[in-house]
Enzyme design. Structure first.
Site, short mmCIF file in Angstrom:
data_model
loop_
_atom_site.label_atom_id
_atom_site.label_comp_id
_atom_site.label_asym_id
_atom_site.label_seq_id
_atom_site.Cartn_x
_atom_site.Cartn_y
_atom_site.Cartn_z
CG HIS A 15 -1.88 1.16 1.21
ND1 HIS A 15 -3.25 0.98 1.29
CD2 HIS A 15 -1.71 2.50 1.10
CE1 HIS A 15 -3.85 2.15 1.24
NE2 HIS A 15 -2.93 3.09 1.13
CG HIS A 17 -0.71 7.16 -1.09
ND1 HIS A 17 -1.92 7.32 -1.72
CD2 HIS A 17 -0.96 6.48 0.05
CE1 HIS A 17 -2.88 6.77 -0.98
NE2 HIS A 17 -2.32 6.25 0.10
CE LYS A 101 -7.79 2.24 -0.75
NZ LYS A 101 -6.74 3.18 -0.47
CG HIS A 138 -9.85 4.87 3.21
ND1 HIS A 138 -8.63 5.49 3.34
CD2 HIS A 138 -10.61 5.32 4.23
CE1 HIS A 138 -8.66 6.28 4.41
NE2 HIS A 138 -9.85 6.20 4.95
CG HIS A 176 -4.81 2.43 5.61
ND1 HIS A 176 -6.15 2.42 5.88
CD2 HIS A 176 -4.68 3.11 4.44
CE1 HIS A 176 -6.80 3.06 4.92
NE2 HIS A 176 -5.92 3.48 4.04
C1 NCD Z 1 -3.48 9.20 1.94
C2 NCD Z 1 -2.97 10.24 0.93
O1 NCD Z 1 -2.42 11.26 1.36
O2 NCD Z 1 -3.08 9.98 -0.26
N1 NCD Z 1 -3.50 9.81 3.23
C3 NCD Z 1 -3.47 9.17 4.43
O3 NCD Z 1 -3.60 9.84 5.46
N2 NCD Z 1 -3.29 7.87 4.51
C4 NCD Z 1 -4.81 8.70 1.51
C5 NCD Z 1 -5.23 7.47 2.29
O4 NCD Z 1 -4.67 6.38 2.10
O5 NCD Z 1 -6.15 7.58 3.10
ZN ZN Z 2 -3.27 5.14 1.51
#
Ligand code: NCD
Ligand code: ZN
Length: 348
Positions: A15, A17, A101, A138, A176
């Protein structure tokens, strides 16, 4: 295994970003330095809703891999109310497209295009079930009347349990996880349900973020909970149960968007992610279980080969830099300017 060295199969991050364009020059090397593969989240602006857009994004990621690196991004599609089932056929036929997702609309960063009512996605979920494409969730409801600390537990009762009954063959990952309720739920659910656990939810509880001053760089969603929940997550991650696997949810934002009157959610852990997990496993006297959590359970769940190459962590204090370039801005990582006990052998 000596207590000053840990040798393990190269892990994957299930997972992540990475953001886009100029910031990939920062995020891709940070992850590729120790992870072989990563599930790349699709919450760009605009979101990645087609296999074509995912392919173009993947090309930009591949172009940012440092020379000699062997990083493999596994792409995802962003589920919306309007995603067509035919896009699922394309996704399932694409080797590097790993999952879809689900974000509830408005629940987190860049989730404006998320799902407004899960029933709207049923035809798509049916197709995913037929073609065995996993759904990544999520796991929070986003109702004004549900307290932010309860949103994950309410999601499990109101959305996840009915979904599991309605789609008995759909593989799902509760991403998460942050609560004892989620850890207990996944541990007793059937084998097609998995969960990722971040390093920051294993290391920190809400007191770290809010007591003695507000620390915006620990603000993420789902939000850090009470310490009892962190304890339950530590027990789950170190239990050896194959349903739990590593997913950093490393989510960088420009410093100005974190240190703001209305700051963004997301914690940037990639520069030291594996080392931070190692700290937790050592504190739990479970270093011998780190490899399975980080390198075996994820590929086994996704039906992919485990990695063959290996890496080593050595006990060697180092200081995480205070900030990194992030496109035209800067990003502050978790534990900036502070010490980490483990270090990647041969790493920068
Ligand atoms: C993530 C993001 O910034 O893209 N932020 C986070 O707090 N985890 C988005 C997400 O996974 O919820
Ligand atoms: Zn995330």
């Amino acid at each position: 295994m000596s207590s000053d060295r840990i040798s393990l199969t190269r892990p994957d991050d299930w997972h992540l970003h990475l953001r886009d364009h100029a910031t990939l020059a920062t995020t891709v090397p940070h992850t590729a330095r120790c992870f072989r593969r990563a599930i790349v989240m699709p919450n760009l602006k605009p979101p990645v809703t087609t296999v074509t857009a995912a392919g173009e994004y993947r090309d930009r990621i591949l172009a940012a891999i440092p020379p000699g690196g062997s990083f493999e991004p596994l792409m995802t599609l962003y589920l919306t109310d309007n995603l067509a089932p035919v896009e699922i056929d394309r996704a399932a036929a694409t080797s590097w497209l790993a999952a879809v997702k689900y974000y509830p609309a408005g629940a987190t960063t860049n989730s404006e295009s998320g799902v407004t009512a899960i029933e709207k996605t049923w035809p798509v979920l049916e197709r995913m079930q037929e073609l065995d494409l996993p759904l990544l969730m999520h796991g929070e409801v986003n109702h004004r009347d549900v307290d932010i600390f309860d949103r994950e537990a309410v999601f499990i009762d109101q959305v996840l349990q009915p979904l599991i009954r309605r789609f008995p063959g759909l593989r799902m990952v509760l991403e998460h996880i942050t609560t004892r309720e989620a850890a207990e739920f996944v541990a007793q659910a059937d084998a097609r349900i998995g969960a990722t656990i971040t390093a920051h939810h294993l290391l920190y509880h809400r007191g770290h973020m809010l007591a003695g001053g507000i620390r915006p760089h620990l603000y993420c969603l789902p939000i850090l909970k009470r310490d009892v929940h962190r304890e339950a997550l530590r027990a789950a991650a170190t239990s050896g149960n194959p349903r739990f696997f590593l997913g950093t949810d490393s989510a960088p934002h420009p410093v100005g968007e974190k240190e703001s009157a209305c700051g963004c959610a997301g914690v940037y852990t990639a520069p030291a992610a594996l080392e931070l997990y190692a700290e937790v496993f050592e504190e739990e006297q479970a270093l011998d279980r780190l490899e399975a959590f980080a390198a075996f359970h994820g590929p086994d769940f996704y039906g992919l080969e485990r990695n063959i190459s290996r890496l080593e962590l050595v006990r060697n204090d180092w200081t995480i830099p205070g900030r990194y370039h992030f496109g035209a801005a800067e990003v502050i990582p978790v534990r900036a300017g502070e010490t980490v006990r483990w270090k990647l052998a041969g790493g920068a």
